[in-house]
Write an enzyme that holds these catalytic residues in place. Structure first.
Site, PDB file in Angstrom:
ATOM      1  N   ASP A 386       7.040   0.798   8.369  1.00 45.18           N
ATOM      2  CA  ASP A 386       6.500  -0.540   8.121  1.00 45.18           C
ATOM      3  C   ASP A 386       7.615  -1.575   8.011  1.00 45.18           C
ATOM      4  OD1 ASP A 386       4.100  -1.785   8.085  1.00 45.18           O
ATOM      5  OD2 ASP A 386       3.723  -1.538   5.953  1.00 45.18           O
ATOM      6  N   ASP A 439      -2.581   0.421   6.226  1.00 44.82           N
ATOM      7  CA  ASP A 439      -2.411   0.067   4.816  1.00 44.82           C
ATOM      8  C   ASP A 439      -3.487   0.684   3.935  1.00 44.82           C
ATOM      9  OD1 ASP A 439      -0.266  -1.477   5.595  1.00 44.82           O
ATOM     10  OD2 ASP A 439      -1.486  -3.265   5.840  1.00 44.82           O
TER      11      ASP A 439
END
Length: 546
Positions: A386, A439
């Protein structure tokens, strides 16, 4: 694991891992970041988005979005305080020399290039213009700054950069012998939009539902295992695999490969992103969404229509399919097709969220983390993934690969569909608040594991790990949105905040309670074998008889 479940895992693994950051998507997002030029006297404005409302022959027309320059006067924030001014096309077009036009507090529109932004602004100001609109030579917006050597600037008219397509539209209005007037204002965004609250609840609720469903299935499998053992079968199946048909336990190798594969697929999307490639992603999303919605509906309806859920018919390629699945499938397919056709309408986000949530919940039933070791490797890799593709990729690609792919900047679309999104309800700029599937899914695997462990270990809510894991996830996501607002809406890597909260809480509690070794290796609480309990019971009964 059947063919249908395997196809779902492969499809979803390719899609859900692409977007792992929440952000605010608005019309006219500022793509070019040029914060290297420091503020100095006469060149110290904050960069703000500016609305350019137009009127053609006195009739309200299109509205465009630009970005205010570092120099010049600030632009009013309230529409009622903004003045209507006539729009004039500069002659010469670049405004690098004094305009030939006779201006009377008019707004002058010029082309970018051939001289400095401040030179254009000074010439426009000297010609009695009330504001300056500069048309970019690209589709994106650009932050106009002052050159390092410029000092003591005295520009007291606002300057706004417009994207190329807005300039083309305004030029067509002006060249059609129409009277065009504009109004410039920059409304302020609310500190917190209610859309972010609903998006937070949606993410937390999805993990909550998926975790309870996964734990319920695990407990039913454990009960079935005990029944088989009590019946003293000749061949005792492995407790990890009984009743787990269609379940895929990932290992450390597959956790690392998952992130590597996701990175390769992300780069492919970045390089190949186009209108037709975006359409292909929509088709893939619909396939996964249909599978997810069908699985969720069948699991829910089978509690009321148990007979239909347990009656099967052979279907070519798919094998044995229940009657309930056959009844639900046409509705799921029709729902996905209708969404795909009307996905650009204002309310299409509802269908996208329904398909997305169903897909995430289904994946959390199929893919499972067997122990804390695998969960740590998976989330640790996701953490690095990420950060790299949101922040570090700028050094190699000159832009954030993750954000460009999420918004669909190169596809001509509103972004890829592998997102949950909610319109920003009280934001004058409109747009959507979004969160990537990754997420929710990656932390959700660990949270679902915690509830399965608690239930099989017969732990109470407070003494277990699930409640604390859910609180940690909620706090991590909350901190993400706080960072998002502090960073003026720029996309944030949510796993940067979520992983330390969830994984840190799990590791700390496990070490404090003395369960870390068991959680790390086995992932299941030690349970005495029913045969042992039955043998002890028989011995006690014989002793009582004697």
């Amino acid at each position: 694991m059947d063919l249908q479940s395997l196809c779902t895992v492969i499809l979803v693994s390719a899609l859900i891992s692409l977007v792992c950051h929440p952000c605010s998507v608005t019309a006219g997002d500022i793509v070019h970041d040029d914060d290297s030029a420091p503020k100095k006297p006469g060149c110290e404005n904050d960069f703000v988005l500016v609305k350019v409302q137009t009127w053609v022959n006195g009739i309200e027309d299109a509205e465009f979005v630009g970005v205010g320059a570092r120099f010049g006067t600030t632009i009013v924030s309230k529409e009622k305080n903004a003045n209507h001014r006539r729009l004039i096309l500069s002659d010469p077009r670049d405004c690098c020399s004094f305009p030939k036009n006779k201006l009377d507090n008019d707004v002058i529109m010029v082309d970018r290039g051939n001289c400095k932004f401040t030179t254009k602004a000074n010439n426009a100001q000297a010609a009695n213009a009330s504001a300056l609109l500069i048309t970019n030579n690209q589709k994106e917006l650009y932050k106009m700054v002052c050159d390092p050597g410029e000092t003591d600037l005295d520009i007291h008219i606002p300057a706004v950069m417009l994207p190329q397509d807005a300039g083309i539209s305004l030029e067509k209005m002006l060249t059609s012998n129409s009277s065009v007037s504009v109004q410039l204002y920059s409304p302020k965004r609310p500190l917190v939009d209610i859309a972010e609250v609903f998006l937070w609840l949606m993410a937390v609720g999805t993990i909550l539902c998926a975790s309870y469903w996964s734990a319920w299935n695990a407990r039913e499998a454990a009960i079935e295992q005990e029944k088989l053992l009590k019946d003293a079968l000749d061949e005792i199946p492995n407790t990890r695999h009984v009743g787990s048909g269609g379940i895929l336990d990932i290992n450390t190798t597959s956790a690392v490969l998952f992130v590597v594969f996701a990175s390769c697929f992300l780069v492919m999307l970045y390089k190949l992103m186009s209108y037709w490639f975006s359409e292909l992603l929509v088709v893939l999303f619909c396939i996964g969404g249909v599978e997810g919605l069908q699985t969720c509906l069948v699991a829910l309806l089978s509690r009321w229509f148990k007979h239909s859920g347990e009656s099967y018919i052979k279907v070519p390629f798919f094998g044995a399919v229940s009657y309930l699945t056959l009844a639900v499938s046409p509705f799921c397919i029709a729902f996905a097709i209708v969404w795909a056709i009307y996905r650009n309408v204002s309310y299409a986000w509802i269908g996208q969220d329904i398909l997305g949530i169903a897909l995430i919940i289904t994946v959390l039933q199929i893919v499972r983390v067997p122990n804390l070791k695998v969960g740590t490797v998976l989330l640790g890799c996701g953490f690095l993934y990420d950060i790299f593709w949101v922040f570090v990729s700028k050094k190699f690609f000159h832009e954030s690969v993750m954000i460009v792919v999420a918004r669909g900047d190169k596809s001509g679309e509103d972004g890829i569909p592998m997102l949950l999104k909610i319109p920003r309800m009280f934001d004058p700029w409109g747009g959507y608040s979004i969160i990537g599937f990754g997420d929710i899914l990656l932390p959700g695997l660990l949270v679902a594991f915690s509830l399965r462990y608690d239930w099989l270990a017969n732990k109470t809510l407070r003494a277990g790990y699930f409640m604390w894991a859910m609180i940690a996830y909620g706090l991590g996501l909350l901190v993400t949105y706080i960072a998002l607002n502090l960073m003026d809406g720029h996309g944030q890597p949510a796993l940067l905040y979520i992983v330390p909260f969830t994984l840190g809480t799990f590791l700390t509690l496990g070490r404090k309670r003395g369960d870390l070794g068991l959680l790390w290796t086995s992932g299941e609480a030690e349970r005495p074998c029913p045969h042992v309990r039955l043998e002890h019971q028989n011995i006690e009964e014989l002793s009582d008889e004697k």
